[in-house]
Design a protein around this motif. Structure first.
Motif, PDB file in Angstrom:
ATOM      1  N   ILE A 138     -12.656  15.498   4.283  1.00  0.00           N
ATOM      2  CA  ILE A 138     -11.580  14.911   3.881  1.00  0.00           C
ATOM      3  C   ILE A 138     -10.976  13.962   4.817  1.00  0.00           C
ATOM      4  O   ILE A 138     -10.764  12.850   4.573  1.00  0.00           O
ATOM      5  CB  ILE A 138     -10.536  15.794   2.900  1.00  0.00           C
ATOM      6  CG1 ILE A 138     -11.515  16.272   1.693  1.00  0.00           C
ATOM      7  CG2 ILE A 138      -9.038  15.202   3.143  1.00  0.00           C
ATOM      8  CD1 ILE A 138     -10.499  17.615   1.402  1.00  0.00           C
ATOM      9  N   THR A 139     -11.459  13.876   6.076  1.00  0.00           N
ATOM     10  CA  THR A 139     -11.097  13.835   7.433  1.00  0.00           C
ATOM     11  C   THR A 139     -12.019  12.388   6.822  1.00  0.00           C
ATOM     12  O   THR A 139     -10.372  10.818   7.069  1.00  0.00           O
ATOM     13  CB  THR A 139     -11.007  14.349   8.544  1.00  0.00           C
ATOM     14  OG1 THR A 139     -10.032  16.463   8.364  1.00  0.00           O
ATOM     15  CG2 THR A 139     -10.618  13.398   9.604  1.00  0.00           C
ATOM     16  N   ASP A 140     -12.692  12.323   7.002  1.00  0.00           N
ATOM     17  CA  ASP A 140     -13.376  11.022   7.477  1.00  0.00           C
ATOM     18  C   ASP A 140     -13.083  10.383   5.764  1.00  0.00           C
ATOM     19  O   ASP A 140     -12.802   8.702   6.430  1.00  0.00           O
ATOM     20  CB  ASP A 140     -15.128  10.699   6.881  1.00  0.00           C
ATOM     21  CG  ASP A 140     -15.658  12.022   8.600  1.00  0.00           C
ATOM     22  OD1 ASP A 140     -14.575  11.523   9.483  1.00  0.00           O
ATOM     23  OD2 ASP A 140     -16.745  12.222   8.408  1.00  0.00           O
ATOM     24  N   ALA A 141     -13.160  10.464   4.899  1.00  0.00           N
ATOM     25  CA  ALA A 141     -12.062   9.952   3.775  1.00  0.00           C
ATOM     26  C   ALA A 141     -11.259   9.320   3.655  1.00  0.00           C
ATOM     27  O   ALA A 141     -10.185   8.210   4.025  1.00  0.00           O
ATOM     28  CB  ALA A 141     -12.659  11.387   2.135  1.00  0.00           C
ATOM     29  N   LEU A 142     -10.573   9.978   4.458  1.00  0.00           N
ATOM     30  CA  LEU A 142      -9.071   9.503   4.978  1.00  0.00           C
ATOM     31  C   LEU A 142      -9.028   8.805   5.454  1.00  0.00           C
ATOM     32  O   LEU A 142      -7.910   7.279   5.924  1.00  0.00           O
ATOM     33  CB  LEU A 142      -7.781  10.823   5.610  1.00  0.00           C
ATOM     34  CG  LEU A 142      -7.498  11.615   4.661  1.00  0.00           C
ATOM     35  CD1 LEU A 142      -6.327  13.323   5.488  1.00  0.00           C
ATOM     36  CD2 LEU A 142      -6.816  11.438   3.416  1.00  0.00           C
ATOM     37  N   TYR A 143      -9.648   8.314   6.626  1.00  0.00           N
ATOM     38  CA  TYR A 143      -9.654   7.264   7.546  1.00  0.00           C
ATOM     39  C   TYR A 143     -10.688   6.226   7.434  1.00  0.00           C
ATOM     40  O   TYR A 143      -9.320   5.009   7.369  1.00  0.00           O
ATOM     41  CB  TYR A 143     -11.284   7.463   8.784  1.00  0.00           C
ATOM     42  CG  TYR A 143     -11.750   6.425   9.376  1.00  0.00           C
ATOM     43  CD1 TYR A 143     -10.201   6.040  10.516  1.00  0.00           C
ATOM     44  CD2 TYR A 143     -12.346   5.847   9.856  1.00  0.00           C
ATOM     45  CE1 TYR A 143     -10.749   4.993  11.667  1.00  0.00           C
ATOM     46  CE2 TYR A 143     -12.555   4.433  10.648  1.00  0.00           C
ATOM     47  CZ  TYR A 143     -11.687   4.376  11.338  1.00  0.00           C
ATOM     48  OH  TYR A 143     -11.952   3.393  11.878  1.00  0.00           O
ATOM     49  N   GLU A 144     -11.291   6.423   5.726  1.00  0.00           N
ATOM     50  CA  GLU A 144     -11.379   4.704   4.844  1.00  0.00           C
ATOM     51  C   GLU A 144     -10.103   4.366   3.816  1.00  0.00           C
ATOM     52  O   GLU A 144      -9.956   3.534   4.308  1.00  0.00           O
ATOM     53  CB  GLU A 144     -12.407   5.401   4.120  1.00  0.00           C
ATOM     54  CG  GLU A 144     -13.040   4.256   3.560  1.00  0.00           C
ATOM     55  CD  GLU A 144     -13.864   3.052   4.190  1.00  0.00           C
ATOM     56  OE1 GLU A 144     -14.277   2.401   2.511  1.00  0.00           O
ATOM     57  OE2 GLU A 144     -13.635   3.138   5.425  1.00  0.00           O
ATOM     58  N   ILE A 145      -9.750   5.720   3.899  1.00  0.00           N
ATOM     59  CA  ILE A 145      -8.338   5.201   2.598  1.00  0.00           C
ATOM     60  C   ILE A 145      -7.372   4.434   3.761  1.00  0.00           C
ATOM     61  O   ILE A 145      -6.639   3.692   3.228  1.00  0.00           O
ATOM     62  CB  ILE A 145      -7.279   6.247   1.909  1.00  0.00           C
ATOM     63  CG1 ILE A 145      -8.185   6.639   1.284  1.00  0.00           C
ATOM     64  CG2 ILE A 145      -6.073   6.178   1.751  1.00  0.00           C
ATOM     65  CD1 ILE A 145      -7.735   7.917   0.772  1.00  0.00           C
ATOM     66  N   SER A 146      -6.727   5.011   5.288  1.00  0.00           N
ATOM     67  CA  SER A 146      -6.043   4.474   6.132  1.00  0.00           C
ATOM     68  C   SER A 146      -6.917   2.900   6.142  1.00  0.00           C
ATOM     69  O   SER A 146      -5.972   1.934   6.437  1.00  0.00           O
ATOM     70  CB  SER A 146      -5.850   5.160   7.905  1.00  0.00           C
ATOM     71  OG  SER A 146      -5.018   4.541   8.576  1.00  0.00           O
ATOM     72  N   LYS A 147      -8.074   2.376   6.920  1.00  0.00           N
ATOM     73  CA  LYS A 147      -8.356   1.439   7.330  1.00  0.00           C
ATOM     74  C   LYS A 147      -8.128   0.090   6.031  1.00  0.00           C
ATOM     75  O   LYS A 147      -8.042  -0.540   6.316  1.00  0.00           O
ATOM     76  CB  LYS A 147     -10.245   1.669   8.069  1.00  0.00           C
ATOM     77  CG  LYS A 147     -11.013   0.360   7.870  1.00  0.00           C
ATOM     78  CD  LYS A 147     -12.491   1.206   8.677  1.00  0.00           C
ATOM     79  CE  LYS A 147     -12.829  -0.505   9.092  1.00  0.00           C
ATOM     80  NZ  LYS A 147     -14.216   0.097   8.733  1.00  0.00           N
ATOM     81  N   LYS A 148      -8.584   1.098   4.847  1.00  0.00           N
ATOM     82  CA  LYS A 148      -8.615  -0.278   3.543  1.00  0.00           C
ATOM     83  C   LYS A 148      -7.587  -0.641   3.112  1.00  0.00           C
ATOM     84  O   LYS A 148      -7.051  -1.781   2.766  1.00  0.00           O
ATOM     85  CB  LYS A 148      -9.699   0.261   2.337  1.00  0.00           C
ATOM     86  CG  LYS A 148     -10.934   0.286   3.318  1.00  0.00           C
ATOM     87  CD  LYS A 148     -11.284  -1.058   3.407  1.00  0.00           C
ATOM     88  CE  LYS A 148     -13.176  -0.645   4.525  1.00  0.00           C
ATOM     89  NZ  LYS A 148     -13.490  -0.441   3.526  1.00  0.00           N
ATOM     90  N   GLY A 149      -6.195   0.643   3.279  1.00  0.00           N
ATOM     91  CA  GLY A 149      -5.522   0.190   3.016  1.00  0.00           C
ATOM     92  C   GLY A 149      -4.504   0.059   1.993  1.00  0.00           C
ATOM     93  O   GLY A 149      -3.199  -0.264   1.295  1.00  0.00           O
ATOM     94  N   LEU A 150      -5.081   0.739   0.950  1.00  0.00           N
ATOM     95  CA  LEU A 150      -4.678   0.930  -1.131  1.00  0.00           C
ATOM     96  C   LEU A 150      -4.642   1.876  -1.578  1.00  0.00           C
ATOM     97  O   LEU A 150      -4.093   2.417  -2.561  1.00  0.00           O
ATOM     98  CB  LEU A 150      -6.378  -0.151  -1.704  1.00  0.00           C
ATOM     99  CG  LEU A 150      -6.700  -1.089  -1.111  1.00  0.00           C
ATOM    100  CD1 LEU A 150      -8.679  -1.379  -2.390  1.00  0.00           C
ATOM    101  CD2 LEU A 150      -5.799  -2.226  -1.971  1.00  0.00           C
ATOM    102  N   GLY A 151      -4.496   2.857  -0.476  1.00  0.00           N
ATOM    103  CA  GLY A 151      -3.288   4.273  -0.726  1.00  0.00           C
ATOM    104  C   GLY A 151      -4.668   5.064  -1.732  1.00  0.00           C
ATOM    105  O   GLY A 151      -4.000   5.328  -2.787  1.00  0.00           O
TER     106      GLY A 151
END
Length: 325
Positions: free
Chosen positions: A221-234
């Protein structure tokens, strides 16, 4: 001081009188002249030149705009300016739509000999069948009303409403006769919100390629959160080893796992994601995708191709920026 009851009653009287005027208009739309006017405009290879003075001019402006936006080339020419050079815009293939409740507008009557010399058909819209404009025209559309809503019988009220509705009746009848479609309408309104709703597709709005939030199903989940934060679409799409969509992980899912005190570093995203997520294809209208989000009460969508592979993503903010909302 006039009380509120009296003000409301006066307002209702106006609506009643104008409604009666519109009921009276049926007989004129049912006449042979209305169908003839439609046929003449349909056969016209040029433009519909709309003319009118005063309040009739204001209504004429609106009628010309409605015609132009619904597949009938048209524009308004002020009769006063026409006699000082603007008549030069007329071509031999045009048709004239002249508006005057009295049928005696001197500025228009002055132009009629010149217009007739050019051989242009004239459709007169008046409230007086016996008027000079009616007699000089090839077709007369009557918009006579029983009474004006103005208690003095002076201010154009019922008559302008009837004229506007007659213009709308013409425009819509012509629209249907031409087989004018939503796509045709959108092409004449590209800059407005209507055009954007009818022209913009999901492919024009979505985030794709490097902007698409995408993770493998076997990461934490932590790595997925990084992707979410990077792309900014929530949110982020979750794919299997064949790059096919298997789920979505959103801010809402994150709140749920935090409340459950899930270990974010050790838990796989596949155990926390939402399966069976709502998707759309990239070839539908953005407005349709918006409707899906509203009906499902969600803020974002994953866009997939025929192989069920994610190719894009979009959210409500994208819709606002694109002017779809």
């Amino acid at each position: 001081m006039v009380d509120e009851t009296q003000l409301r009653q006066w307002g209702r009287n106006v609506i009643d009188i104008e409604r009666n005027a519109l009921d009276n208009l049926y007989q004129y739309v049912d006449s042979a002249e209305f169908a003839t006017a439609c046929r003449l405009i349909l056969e016209c290879t040029g433009k519909v030149i709309v003319m009118g003075m005063g309040k009739s001019g204001h209504i004429g402006n609106k009628i010309s705009a409605t015609l132009a936006s619904t597949g009938t080339p048209a524009f308004f020419v002020h009769p006063g300016e026409a006699s000082h050079g603007d008549l030069g815009v007329l071509s031999e293939n045009d048709i004239i739509l002249a508006i005057s409740n009295s049928g005696e507008a001197s500025e228009i009557l002055t132009l009629m000999p010149v217009i007739k010399r050019m051989g242009l058909p004239i459709i007169a819209v008046t409230g007086k069948p016996e008027s000079n404009m009616a007699k000089l025209s090839i077709v007369h559309l009557c918009i006579e009303v029983p009474e004006e809503a103005c208690p003095l019988g002076l201010a154009p009220t019922s008559s302008t409403t009837a004229t506007l509705v007659m213009g709308d009746a013409l425009a819509v009848a012509l629209l249907q006769a031409r087989g004018f479609t939503k796509d045709d309408f959108a092409l004449s309104h590209p800059g407005g919100s209507l055009g954007r709703k009818l022209l913009l597709k999901v492919s024009d709005v979505m985030h794709k390629a490097s902007e698409l939030p995408l993770v493998s199903h076997n990461i934490c989940i932590t790595d997925a959160l990084y992707e979410i934060s990077k792309k900014g679409l929530g949110m982020t799409a979750v794919v299997d080893d064949d790059n096919k969509l298997v789920g979505i992980f959103t801010d809402g899912d994150l709140r749920r796992v935090i409340d459950a005190e899930v270990n974010l570093r050790k838990t796989s995203i596949s155990d926390a994601m939402s399966r069976g997520c709502v998707t759309v294809s990239d070839d539908i209208l953005a407005a349709e995708a918006l409707k899906v989000m509203e009906e499902k009460d969600i803020n974002g969508l994953i866009v997939i191709d025929e192989q069920q592979q994610p190719i894009g993503a979009l959210n409500m903010l994208d819709m606002v920026k694109a002017g779809v909302i």
